[in-house]
Scaffold this motif. Structure first.
Motif, PDB file in Angstrom:
ATOM      1  N   UNK A  63       0.930  11.110 -11.211  1.00  0.00           N
ATOM      2  CA  UNK A  63       0.371  11.926 -10.804  1.00  0.00           C
ATOM      3  C   UNK A  63       0.813  13.479 -11.136  1.00  0.00           C
ATOM      4  N   UNK A  64       1.444  13.347 -10.962  1.00  0.00           N
ATOM      5  CA  UNK A  64       2.978  15.048 -11.371  1.00  0.00           C
ATOM      6  C   UNK A  64       3.549  14.788 -12.401  1.00  0.00           C
ATOM      7  N   UNK A  65       3.009  13.787 -13.243  1.00  0.00           N
ATOM      8  CA  UNK A  65       4.242  13.426 -14.997  1.00  0.00           C
ATOM      9  C   UNK A  65       2.753  14.252 -15.709  1.00  0.00           C
ATOM     10  N   UNK A  66       3.831  14.882 -16.504  1.00  0.00           N
ATOM     11  CA  UNK A  66       2.810  16.034 -17.765  1.00  0.00           C
ATOM     12  C   UNK A  66       1.808  15.286 -18.577  1.00  0.00           C
ATOM     13  N   UNK A  86       1.236  -0.960  -0.106  1.00  0.00           N
ATOM     14  CA  UNK A  86      -0.050  -0.146  -0.381  1.00  0.00           C
ATOM     15  C   UNK A  86       1.292   1.534   0.144  1.00  0.00           C
ATOM     16  N   UNK A  87       1.825   1.045   1.189  1.00  0.00           N
ATOM     17  CA  UNK A  87       2.944   2.166   0.291  1.00  0.00           C
ATOM     18  C   UNK A  87       3.801   3.084  -0.793  1.00  0.00           C
ATOM     19  N   UNK A  88       4.131   1.624  -0.779  1.00  0.00           N
ATOM     20  CA  UNK A  88       5.072   2.224  -2.440  1.00  0.00           C
ATOM     21  C   UNK A  88       4.009   2.265  -2.484  1.00  0.00           C
ATOM     22  N   UNK A  89       3.307   1.417  -3.345  1.00  0.00           N
ATOM     23  CA  UNK A  89       2.019   2.123  -4.540  1.00  0.00           C
ATOM     24  C   UNK A  89       1.319   2.815  -4.489  1.00  0.00           C
ATOM     25  N   UNK A  90       1.357   3.818  -3.355  1.00  0.00           N
ATOM     26  CA  UNK A  90       0.871   4.540  -3.218  1.00  0.00           C
ATOM     27  C   UNK A  90       1.583   6.287  -3.640  1.00  0.00           C
ATOM     28  N   UNK A  91       2.971   5.956  -3.611  1.00  0.00           N
ATOM     29  CA  UNK A  91       3.819   6.948  -3.591  1.00  0.00           C
ATOM     30  C   UNK A  91       4.174   6.820  -5.186  1.00  0.00           C
ATOM     31  N   UNK A  92       4.008   6.084  -5.465  1.00  0.00           N
ATOM     32  CA  UNK A  92       4.469   5.356  -7.338  1.00  0.00           C
ATOM     33  C   UNK A  92       2.981   6.872  -7.752  1.00  0.00           C
ATOM     34  N   UNK A 118      -4.371   9.891 -14.704  1.00  0.00           N
ATOM     35  CA  UNK A 118      -4.721   9.800 -13.977  1.00  0.00           C
ATOM     36  C   UNK A 118      -4.217   8.124 -13.691  1.00  0.00           C
ATOM     37  N   UNK A 119      -4.310   7.870 -11.934  1.00  0.00           N
ATOM     38  CA  UNK A 119      -4.059   6.845 -11.975  1.00  0.00           C
ATOM     39  C   UNK A 119      -4.753   5.838 -11.483  1.00  0.00           C
ATOM     40  N   UNK A 120      -4.865   4.240 -11.909  1.00  0.00           N
ATOM     41  CA  UNK A 120      -5.979   3.142 -11.503  1.00  0.00           C
ATOM     42  C   UNK A 120      -5.349   2.008 -11.318  1.00  0.00           C
ATOM     43  N   UNK A 121      -5.489   1.653  -9.338  1.00  0.00           N
ATOM     44  CA  UNK A 121      -5.290  -0.163  -8.989  1.00  0.00           C
ATOM     45  C   UNK A 121      -6.152  -0.142  -7.963  1.00  0.00           C
ATOM     46  N   UNK A 122      -6.341  -1.675  -7.611  1.00  0.00           N
ATOM     47  CA  UNK A 122      -7.363  -1.763  -6.834  1.00  0.00           C
ATOM     48  C   UNK A 122      -7.179  -1.976  -5.603  1.00  0.00           C
ATOM     49  N   UNK A 123      -6.534  -0.629  -4.433  1.00  0.00           N
ATOM     50  CA  UNK A 123      -6.178  -0.640  -3.428  1.00  0.00           C
ATOM     51  C   UNK A 123      -6.674  -1.380  -2.071  1.00  0.00           C
TER      52      UNK A 123
END
Length: 292
Positions: free
Chosen positions: A138-141, A127-133, A145-150
């Motif tokens: 999301x800051x990438x130009x 959860x921590x690593x994927x949230x960081x990614x 959007x980013x989606x995954x099954x949290x």
């Protein structure tokens, strides 16, 4: 009479050695089975982790060259296991197939986005690593959007931690039991020679001199037991791989090498330590205590 007694002593000695070898082989075989479960459980857990997909949806204005450049940069990242580019047209076809009708006829245009399905290396599926990614992307130009099954990632992490904990507890229990069993077998074999030990000590032999042949003998017996355990384990692995080929046991050479090395090293350490303390006990006994 003397020949008969010597013959009896030799048979007794061979029987003692055989019991030590069998005990060591059985214990090391059980350790090998447990080690195999631990190694494969890690591989299975990593397999499920690496099946989790993080989808990156790209902005409409991003060009093909920019997409290719972005894909190449992702491939070089340490967290990337593999990735797949899915165009908005491919996504529309898949969505229409799932719906059973062409939704584009109704909408008139394709609202879907170009995307990249990113499979991460197992170490990054937490959860921590994927949230960081997620925050990083999301800051990438290029990314909108980013989606995954949290919930899936959280549940998967908890279950793997729970299973790993109980496997470690079981491993510790087996390790203690194995040491006790092998130690008992070696002590019994040395017990029959307690008078020889005391006689050598009384004529001036040092403790290290007395102890050395016993340690080397136990190490040889341990290696024989380890080899027997490895042969039996090899048959078990062969038949498991034959009936459950999806585990790919015989193809995982590195894990098998670790397993064989662990069994051999365990036999050396346990037999050395057990023999050292067993001989030390009899070396410290008084002569009148040898009869009890």
């Amino acid at each position: 009479m003397t020949n008969s007694y010597d013959s009896f002593q030799k048979r007794r000695l061979r029987s003692s050695y055989a019991s030590v070898i069998i005990s060591i082989a059985i214990v090391l075989f059980m350790i090998g089975i447990l080690g195999l479960i631990l190694l494969k459980s890690t591989k299975v857990a990593n397999h499920f982790k690496e099946e989790v997909v993080m989808s990156l949806f790209l902005k409409d204005e991003v060009t093909k060259d920019q997409i290719n450049s972005f894909r190449e940069s992702l491939v070089k990242e340490s967290f990337t296991k593999e990735l797949y580019f899915i165009s908005k047209e491919e996504a529309a076809k898949t969505y229409s197939k799932d719906l059973g009708e062409d939704f584009l006829d109704f909408l008139g245009s394709n609202p879907l986005k170009n995307g990249i399905d990113l499979h991460l290396n197992a170490d990054y599926v937490t959860p921590e690593q994927m949230q960081e990614l997620e925050q990083k992307f999301l800051k990438n130009a290029y990314v909108i959007d980013v989606s995954y099954d949290k919930p899936l990632v959280e549940q998967l992490t908890k279950n793997i931690q729970r299973i790993s904990f109980w496997l470690l507890v079981l491993s510790g229990f087996f390790a203690v039991v194995s040491i006790i069993l092998i130690n008992s077998s070696i002590r019994l074999s040395i017990y029959s020679k307690r008078f020889n030990i005391k006689t050598m000590q009384m004529v001036g032999a040092t403790k290290n001199f007395i102890r050395k042949p016993f340690i080397w003998q136990s190490i040889r017996l341990g290696l024989i037991g380890a080899l027997i355990a490895l042969v039996i384990l090899a048959f078990v692995i062969y038949y498991i791989d034959k009936y459950i080929p999806s585990l790919e046991l015989t193809k995982d050479y590195l894990s098998l090498l670790y397993l064989a090395s662990g069994i051999l090293i365990s036999s050396l350490i346990i037999t050395w330590v057990s023999t050292y303390f067993a001989t030390q006990r009899f070396l410290n006994l008084q002569t009148n205590e040898l009869y009890y």
